[in-house]
Design an enzyme around this catalytic site. Sequence first.
Site, short mmCIF file in Angstrom:
data_model
loop_
_atom_site.label_atom_id
_atom_site.label_comp_id
_atom_site.label_asym_id
_atom_site.label_seq_id
_atom_site.Cartn_x
_atom_site.Cartn_y
_atom_site.Cartn_z
N CYS A 183 0.70 -1.34 -0.11
CA CYS A 183 -0.03 0.08 0.07
C CYS A 183 0.94 1.34 0.04
O CYS A 183 1.65 1.48 -0.87
CB CYS A 183 -0.71 0.08 1.04
SG CYS A 183 -2.42 1.14 0.95
N HIS A 214 -3.63 -5.80 1.14
CA HIS A 214 -3.56 -6.03 2.81
C HIS A 214 -4.07 -7.48 2.70
O HIS A 214 -4.62 -7.97 1.93
CB HIS A 214 -4.29 -4.92 3.35
CG HIS A 214 -3.98 -3.54 3.38
ND1 HIS A 214 -2.61 -3.10 4.02
CD2 HIS A 214 -4.36 -2.58 2.98
CE1 HIS A 214 -2.40 -1.83 3.94
NE2 HIS A 214 -3.60 -1.34 3.20
#
Length: 506
Positions: A340, A441
């Site tokens: 991310c 994630h």
Amino acid sequence: MTPKLNKAPCLAFLGTGSDVGKSVLATAMCRVLSDRGVRVAPFKAQNMSNNSGVTPEALEMGRAQIVQAEACRIAPHVDMNPVLLKPTGETGSQLVVLGKAMGNQQAREYYGAKTDLFEIAGRALDRLRAEYDAIIMEGAGSCAEVNLMANDFVNLRMAGYADAPVILVADIHKGGVFAQIVGTLECLPKKQQAQIAGFIVNRFRGDIRLFDDGVRWLEQKTGKPCFGVIPWFNHIRIEAEDSVAIEQPATVCEEAIDSPAVGVIRLPHISNFTDFDPIDATEGVSLYFLEAAQDLSGFSAVILPGSKNTRADMDWLQKIGWADQIISFYNNGGQVLGICGGYQMLGRQIIDPEGLEGAPGEIQGLDLLPVQTRLAAPKTTTLARFSWDGISGTGYEIHMGRTERFGGAPWLQVTGPNNGEAAFNDGCMSQDGRVLGTYMHGLFDTPKILEKWLTWIGLPNIKVHEALGLAARDTQYDLLARHFKTHADVGGLLALMGFNGCGAAS
């Protein structure tokens, strides 16, 4: 607001301070009630954390309530955490309401909106109470911050709205447990003192019988019963609510590393640090969070995690010396992974034309991947299935940026985001394969994916237990409930909610 009639009973776990264990104890009570056949749900009016997740409706909420929903054996829903603050700096946060990002606010702006937010949170709680048989509520920080209480709708005000008995949680490991409990009560007006049904002393080390006199003193001094002294445990793994759990990590000397090790850079605005719990739970490899810049030659791989303020954290990497250390590690043959915000930092440049992370501007990245990120709304929140060389996994995305790839190659294939049929490639792999970046994630929640990555970084002999992800977490909730039932007065807690010993309403 006035609570509607015929609503499910509530029980609130409020704290004498931050990180006293109220999230874990609320999780334990969720599983205890679920084990008794009670349809139970968690609730926290407002969470302040960069550790968030995505619901089946593709909405964002705090991971603590996702964990508690899992303990309840139900799907998470944003009504369980209607207001989420994601800190972007010392005085500002991104405001997420009912799962949707509403923009960044300074503390003064947020306090001005708290009346409306209390109404929103109250209606969310009403919906939960209409759907479930019991609600386990959690507070935030200390419930007796006198300078903040006028605007605090998370703790005693929300408990009062729900007519919920309050269990005050104190952490004896921090020291000063007598002052924690007595001082908290003394800071409260009489009406709010009356809301406190009793207390729990958490994280006790040693022989609990030696604290019997302490319990008697506290009960006599406060006039409140003790509902348990909960021993410290090391055999149970429950996801931490926020990054307090990993604050001030020590520098790790190469000589102190006695097994293959993975280092995670502890960014100032780190998010979703629980992504790495499966690594930490794997025998044969050690996980270290690293804050002060140091030599990385003793590590098998280094990870840049998610960030709630990527530009500020990239600037921190450069100023503190981490940028040079990471580049040197790579140049000497090291393996680097970015997830991310960490993925964005591995690129050439992060551009923020709209000022989503402060004043409009841009910053140079580490230039280890041929990508460039432009920060832009709306926020992407997806649950997705993905695969890496034919190995399938599940994860989720939460980010504001759009990343363009100029070279390298994608390494994950994503299918079915938010139960759809769309398919696309994600991430970037450097030409030599030693730098990987992704928005996914939960990457390591799939054992075979973690095992493949460990092999990828040169650790092919480390075997990952097949029970990771939800299966492993479910076992931990059972262990936690057993520990809690052994040391807490569960019958007394059930009675506070109007349940008999079997969990049925009395």
